[in-house]
Scaffold this active site. Structure first.
Site, PDB file in Angstrom:
ATOM      1  N   LYS A  87       0.863  -1.194   0.000  1.00  0.00           N
ATOM      2  CA  LYS A  87       0.000   0.000   0.000  1.00  0.00           C
ATOM      3  C   LYS A  87       0.891   1.233   0.000  1.00  0.00           C
ATOM      4  O   LYS A  87       1.771   1.383   0.854  1.00  0.00           O
ATOM      5  CB  LYS A  87      -0.886  -0.052   1.245  1.00  0.00           C
ATOM      6  CG  LYS A  87      -2.177   0.709   1.127  1.00  0.00           C
ATOM      7  CD  LYS A  87      -3.060   0.370   2.330  1.00  0.00           C
ATOM      8  CE  LYS A  87      -4.357   1.125   2.299  1.00  0.00           C
ATOM      9  NZ  LYS A  87      -5.103   0.936   3.543  1.00  0.00           N
TER      10      LYS A  87
HETATM   11  O1  G3P Z   1      -9.154   2.095   4.450  1.00  0.00           O
HETATM   12  C1  G3P Z   1      -9.028   3.410   4.898  1.00  0.00           C
HETATM   13  C2  G3P Z   1      -9.706   3.553   6.193  1.00  0.00           C
HETATM   14  O2  G3P Z   1      -9.066   2.818   7.189  1.00  0.00           O
HETATM   15  C3  G3P Z   1      -9.936   4.934   6.636  1.00  0.00           C
HETATM   16  O3  G3P Z   1     -11.115   4.889   7.318  1.00  0.00           O
HETATM   17  O4  G3P Z   1     -12.811   5.659   8.889  1.00  0.00           O
HETATM   18  O5  G3P Z   1     -10.395   6.341   9.172  1.00  0.00           O
HETATM   19  O6  G3P Z   1     -11.766   7.288   7.339  1.00  0.00           O
HETATM   20  P1  G3P Z   1     -11.547   6.124   8.227  1.00  0.00           P
END
Ligand code: G3P
Length: 218
Positions: A87
């Protein structure tokens, strides 16, 4: 549409895998930190443990922000297990690294994508997957789902093989909308996946069936 789980929590990964609908895992440095995984050796071991729980792509994120550092880290990560996807953040050095990995046959997930322009660059560089963060776009009062539809459209029109991996999913409705928009993959918290089961008529209907069965069968 493939379902990935977006966590580094082993119990949640196991629970999702047991449902029989899990196709892969995504992690990021924040998710690893949330589980208290620290130190390079422990981080690498954790990725191997995850790979042994799920037979599908497991995204492991580089921490470096320069090309040479990303290449060194990414090659080490890719050597851990055949299912590791490196990634890489959507920055100039990241795009160079994605092109390098793509030429070497190493799978990549271009992360922190917030525009179709960025997704186009990721596809041009040969990213295996691109991760638009829909929840974080919603947080800024724009519609994250519109971005998914726009990227899917561009990739289909131009025949890019890069898979659209909808990330930063916050609800089961997000998952459904991603499926409608043609996303290849949705990476989700466990709760958003299990919320897909819920419907009050399923619950009340089952209760009625069981009660009627009990009435005549004792
Ligand atoms: O895959 C990306 C994710 O982990 C981000 O999620 O909820 O932190 O915006 P969030």
């Amino acid at each position: 549409m493939k379902f990935f789980i977006d966590t580094a929590n082993l119990e949640q990964i196991k629970e999702a895998a047991e449902l029989g609908v899990l196709d892969g895992v995504t992690t990021n440095p924040s998710l690893m930190a949330k589980e208290g995984i620290k130190g390079e050796e422990n981080v690498l071991k954790h990725y191997i443990t995850i790979c042994n729980l799920v037979d599908g792509p497991v995204s492991a994120e580089v921490i470096s922000t320069d090309f040479a550092g990303m290449v060194k880290e990414g090659e080490k990560l890719a050597a851990l297990h055949k299912n590791i996807v490196v990634k890489v953040p959507m920055i100039k050095e990241g795009i160079k690294a994605i092109k390098y990995f793509s030429d070497k046959g190493i799978k990549t997930n271009c992360t922190l994508v917030f525009s179709a322009a960025q997704a186009l660059l990721a596809a041009k560089a040969g990213a295996t997957m691109v991760s638009p963060f829909i929840g974080r776009i919603d947080d800024t009062n724009w519609d994250g789902m519109e971005l998914i539809a726009q990227i899917v459209h561009i990739y289909r029109v131009h025949g890019y093989k890069t898979e659209v991996l909808a990330a930063s999913i916050r609800s089961s409705l997000h998952i459904l909308k991603c499926a409608e928009a043609g996303a290849d993959i949705a990476t989700c918290p466990l709760k958003s996946i299990t919320d897909l089961f819920n419907h009050p008529l399923t619950k009340s209907g089952l209760e009625q069936f069981l009660a009627d069965h009990a009435k005549v069968n004792g």
